[in-house]
Design an enzyme around this catalytic site. Structure first.
Site, short mmCIF file in Angstrom:
data_model
loop_
_atom_site.label_atom_id
_atom_site.label_comp_id
_atom_site.label_asym_id
_atom_site.label_seq_id
_atom_site.Cartn_x
_atom_site.Cartn_y
_atom_site.Cartn_z
N HIS A 77 10.96 -3.68 -21.99
CA HIS A 77 9.53 -3.46 -21.81
C HIS A 77 9.28 -2.27 -22.97
O HIS A 77 8.01 -2.28 -23.58
CB HIS A 77 9.29 -3.03 -20.57
CG HIS A 77 9.25 -3.93 -19.56
ND1 HIS A 77 9.33 -3.90 -18.20
CD2 HIS A 77 9.66 -5.37 -19.66
CE1 HIS A 77 9.21 -4.97 -17.58
NE2 HIS A 77 9.75 -5.96 -18.46
N GLY A 118 0.83 -1.18 0.07
CA GLY A 118 -0.07 0.12 0.05
C GLY A 118 0.77 1.18 0.03
O GLY A 118 0.38 2.64 -0.29
N GLY A 120 0.18 1.42 -5.21
CA GLY A 120 -0.55 0.98 -3.74
C GLY A 120 -1.18 1.85 -3.17
O GLY A 120 -2.04 1.99 -2.83
N ARG A 157 4.14 -3.85 7.23
CA ARG A 157 5.14 -4.88 7.54
C ARG A 157 6.24 -4.32 8.30
O ARG A 157 6.85 -3.26 8.19
CB ARG A 157 5.87 -5.22 6.16
CG ARG A 157 4.96 -5.67 4.92
CD ARG A 157 5.80 -6.18 3.75
NE ARG A 157 6.44 -4.95 3.20
CZ ARG A 157 7.74 -4.79 2.79
NH1 ARG A 157 8.54 -5.81 3.43
NH2 ARG A 157 8.27 -3.68 2.34
N ARG A 188 -0.16 -16.30 -11.41
CA ARG A 188 -1.34 -16.57 -12.17
C ARG A 188 -1.48 -18.16 -11.93
O ARG A 188 -2.61 -18.75 -11.64
CB ARG A 188 -1.44 -16.19 -13.52
CG ARG A 188 -1.82 -14.90 -13.72
CD ARG A 188 -2.17 -14.61 -15.16
NE ARG A 188 -2.22 -13.12 -15.48
CZ ARG A 188 -3.18 -12.74 -16.69
NH1 ARG A 188 -3.32 -13.50 -17.62
NH2 ARG A 188 -3.03 -11.40 -16.71
N LYS A 240 7.51 5.82 4.81
CA LYS A 240 6.37 4.79 4.62
C LYS A 240 5.36 5.00 6.28
O LYS A 240 4.34 4.89 6.11
CB LYS A 240 7.14 3.48 4.66
CG LYS A 240 7.59 3.30 3.31
CD LYS A 240 7.59 1.85 3.20
CE LYS A 240 8.55 1.56 1.69
NZ LYS A 240 8.08 -0.08 1.19
N GLY A 273 3.23 1.82 -2.15
CA GLY A 273 3.85 2.04 -3.17
C GLY A 273 3.38 3.00 -4.44
O GLY A 273 2.21 3.67 -4.08
N TYR A 274 3.98 3.00 -5.46
CA TYR A 274 3.40 4.09 -6.17
C TYR A 274 1.86 3.75 -6.65
O TYR A 274 1.26 4.90 -6.67
CB TYR A 274 4.37 3.97 -7.74
CG TYR A 274 4.05 4.97 -8.69
CD1 TYR A 274 4.38 6.30 -8.31
CD2 TYR A 274 3.71 4.54 -9.91
CE1 TYR A 274 4.04 7.19 -9.35
CE2 TYR A 274 3.30 5.50 -10.85
CZ TYR A 274 3.55 6.82 -10.61
OH TYR A 274 3.34 8.07 -11.59
N LYS A 323 4.95 -13.02 -13.47
CA LYS A 323 3.45 -12.73 -13.26
C LYS A 323 2.72 -13.91 -13.41
O LYS A 323 1.77 -14.38 -12.93
CB LYS A 323 3.10 -11.50 -14.05
CG LYS A 323 3.69 -10.19 -13.25
CD LYS A 323 3.04 -8.90 -13.99
CE LYS A 323 3.85 -7.76 -13.19
NZ LYS A 323 3.41 -6.51 -13.65
N1 NAP Z 1 2.21 -0.18 -16.30
C1 NAP Z 1 3.34 0.53 -15.97
O1 NAP Z 1 3.64 1.43 -16.70
C2 NAP Z 1 3.88 0.03 -14.76
C3 NAP Z 1 4.87 0.95 -14.36
C4 NAP Z 1 5.57 0.54 -13.01
C5 NAP Z 1 5.00 -0.72 -12.48
N2 NAP Z 1 4.09 -1.51 -12.98
C6 NAP Z 1 3.60 -2.71 -12.12
O2 NAP Z 1 2.95 -1.90 -10.95
C7 NAP Z 1 2.78 -2.89 -9.98
C8 NAP Z 1 3.44 -2.31 -8.80
O3 NAP Z 1 4.75 -1.43 -9.08
P1 NAP Z 1 5.11 -0.10 -8.20
O4 NAP Z 1 6.17 0.65 -9.19
O5 NAP Z 1 3.84 0.68 -7.70
O6 NAP Z 1 5.60 -0.91 -7.24
P2 NAP Z 1 6.65 0.00 -5.92
O7 NAP Z 1 6.16 1.55 -5.57
O8 NAP Z 1 8.41 -0.25 -6.31
O9 NAP Z 1 6.60 -1.09 -4.73
C9 NAP Z 1 5.54 -1.28 -4.25
C10 NAP Z 1 5.46 -1.87 -2.70
O10 NAP Z 1 5.90 -2.97 -2.77
C11 NAP Z 1 6.18 -3.41 -1.35
N3 NAP Z 1 7.32 -4.09 -1.41
C12 NAP Z 1 8.85 -3.73 -1.93
N4 NAP Z 1 9.82 -4.39 -1.58
C13 NAP Z 1 9.13 -5.29 -0.83
C14 NAP Z 1 9.87 -6.59 -0.07
N5 NAP Z 1 11.07 -6.99 -0.20
N6 NAP Z 1 8.72 -7.33 0.63
C15 NAP Z 1 7.47 -7.06 0.54
N7 NAP Z 1 7.00 -6.02 0.13
C16 NAP Z 1 7.73 -5.33 -0.66
C17 NAP Z 1 6.41 -2.21 -0.73
O11 NAP Z 1 5.13 -1.85 0.11
P3 NAP Z 1 5.06 -1.88 1.71
O12 NAP Z 1 6.30 -1.53 2.16
O13 NAP Z 1 3.94 -0.98 1.72
O14 NAP Z 1 4.47 -3.44 2.08
C18 NAP Z 1 6.31 -1.09 -1.70
O15 NAP Z 1 5.68 0.11 -1.48
C19 NAP Z 1 3.96 -3.91 -10.28
O16 NAP Z 1 3.31 -5.25 -10.70
C20 NAP Z 1 4.59 -3.50 -11.64
O17 NAP Z 1 5.05 -4.36 -12.58
C21 NAP Z 1 3.53 -1.16 -14.07
#
Ligand code: NAP
Length: 312
Positions: free
Chosen positions: A270, A11, A16, A35, A142, A44, A13-14, A138
């Site tokens: 990508h 939650g 989240g 966590r 699934r 955080k 995260g970007y 991913k």
């Molecule tokens: N479509 C697009 O353009 C695009 C771009 C970027 C990402 N995405 C996808 O979006 C999804 C989320 O990515 P995001 O960039 O939002 O993620 P993020 O901000 O890098 O991280 C999300 C959260 O993951 C948790 N996390 C990180 N390391 C961890 C660990 N070692 N153990 C447990 N939890 C951990 C943390 O949450 P807590 O500390 O709160 O638990 C962190 O805030 C991914 O599936 C990614 O592939 C898509």
């Protein structure tokens, strides 16, 4: 119908943090995994406290403590995971297998939305190394979900606006230039760009919807299905200036990853699939999917032009 109780994992995260806000905005009882591993990460902790102030409940739980995950998922009907999956930040997609185990054991979860939020991994079996790891991992998640017969929804939301528009479709920059742009090939391949809070709003809309049960929800805002050239034109109109344009071929683009750090190589792959191959738009949605803007026309999505005004 009573709204589902929701647990958001990842939650802070970007994507989240937007999911937490959208869940609260749509009136769901919202729980956020807290966590212990975040330790003294003051940003955080403050963010989690701000969620609490807005009405969310923080639930302690760790990926290293199975029972704590079981206890957390037992509190809710729907689990949404937004764990990191971008190598330039962090890549933890397979950790979700532990969450799947917990959901399986708890037995009460009516819907699980794993961390997807991008291109549809089921359509990326041909993706190049090393970037294919994102899609492969991913798909591993699934498979575990489906083998455990956990009801699911997969969100295929295409490109986050902040990356694609911020970079004018170029890798490695997220503030648009007012001078020049490098076009990917002819710059005419169509992509799909979605504002991040809109992604969260569509996601939350889908969780109690029988039409999205065991389906992939594709988010395709009609006005945001644009080529890089079209994005650049919108930007040029906003700044009242034409950018200097050059072009990079697919071969040059792919060879640019040689000798670069692994995270950069993943990103190159990508961008290649999105910007040169057109992997977001080169298929029709089939029986396995539904389209979010058709399902939820009441959401007024952010257009690319509206989004880009913030950079002017
Ligand atoms: N479509 C697009 O353009 C695009 C771009 C970027 C990402 N995405 C996808 O979006 C999804 C989320 O990515 P995001 O960039 O939002 O993620 P993020 O901000 O890098 O991280 C999300 C959260 O993951 C948790 N996390 C990180 N390391 C961890 C660990 N070692 N153990 C447990 N939890 C951990 C943390 O949450 P807590 O500390 O709160 O638990 C962190 O805030 C991914 O599936 C990614 O592939 C898509």
């Amino acid at each position: 119908m009573e709204k589902s109780k929701v647990l958001i994992v990842g939650g802070t995260g970007y994507i989240g943090k937007r999911l937490v806000k959208a869940s609260l905005a749509q009136g769901h009882q919202t729980f956020v995994l807290n966590r212990p591993e975040i330790g003294v990460d003051i940003e955080k902790v403050q963010l989690l406290l701000s969620f609490k102030e807005e009405g969310a409940r923080l639930v302690s739980g760790s990926f290293h403590d199975h029972q704590s995950l079981v206890n957390a998922v037992k509190l809710v009907d729907v689990v949404i995971c937004a764990i990191s999956g971008v190598h330039i930040r962090s890549h933890q997609i397979l950790l979700q297998l532990k969450l799947v185990e917990a959901i399986k054991e708890a037995g009460n979860v009516k819907r699980f939305l794993p961390s997807e939020f991008g291109a549809d991994p089921a359509r990326m079996g041909h993706a190049l190394e090393p970037g294919r790891v994102t899609f492969d991992d991913k798909m591993v998640v699934r498979k575990a979900i489906e083998e455990a017969a956990i009801p699911f929804t997969y969100i295929s939301c295409n490109s986050f606006a902040g990356y694609f528009l911020g970079g004018l479709g170029q890798l490695g920059t997220i503030i648009p230039s007012t001078d020049s742009v490098v076009l990917n090939g002819d710059g005419n391949v169509k992509g799909i760009i979605v504002e991040e809070y809109d992604i969260a709003m569509y996601t939350i809309k889908s969780i109690d919807d029988p039409r999205t049960l065991n389906k992939t929800v594709y988010i395709r805002p009609p006005e945001n299905i644009l080529s890089q050239r079209e994005v650049v034109q919108i930007w040029e109109k906003l700044i009242g200036k034409e950018l200097h344009k050059s072009s990079i071929s697919a071969e040059q683009f792919l060879s640019s990853m040689e000798g670069q750090p692994y995270a950069h190589q993943v990103a190159v792959v990508h961008y290649y699939h999105v910007c040169f191959e057109g992997c977001l738009t080169n298929f029709e949605i089939g029986e396995e999917g539904v389209e979010a803007c058709e399902l939820y026309p009441e959401i007024k999505y952010t257009t690319v032009e509206e989004y880009m005004k913030r950079y002017v």
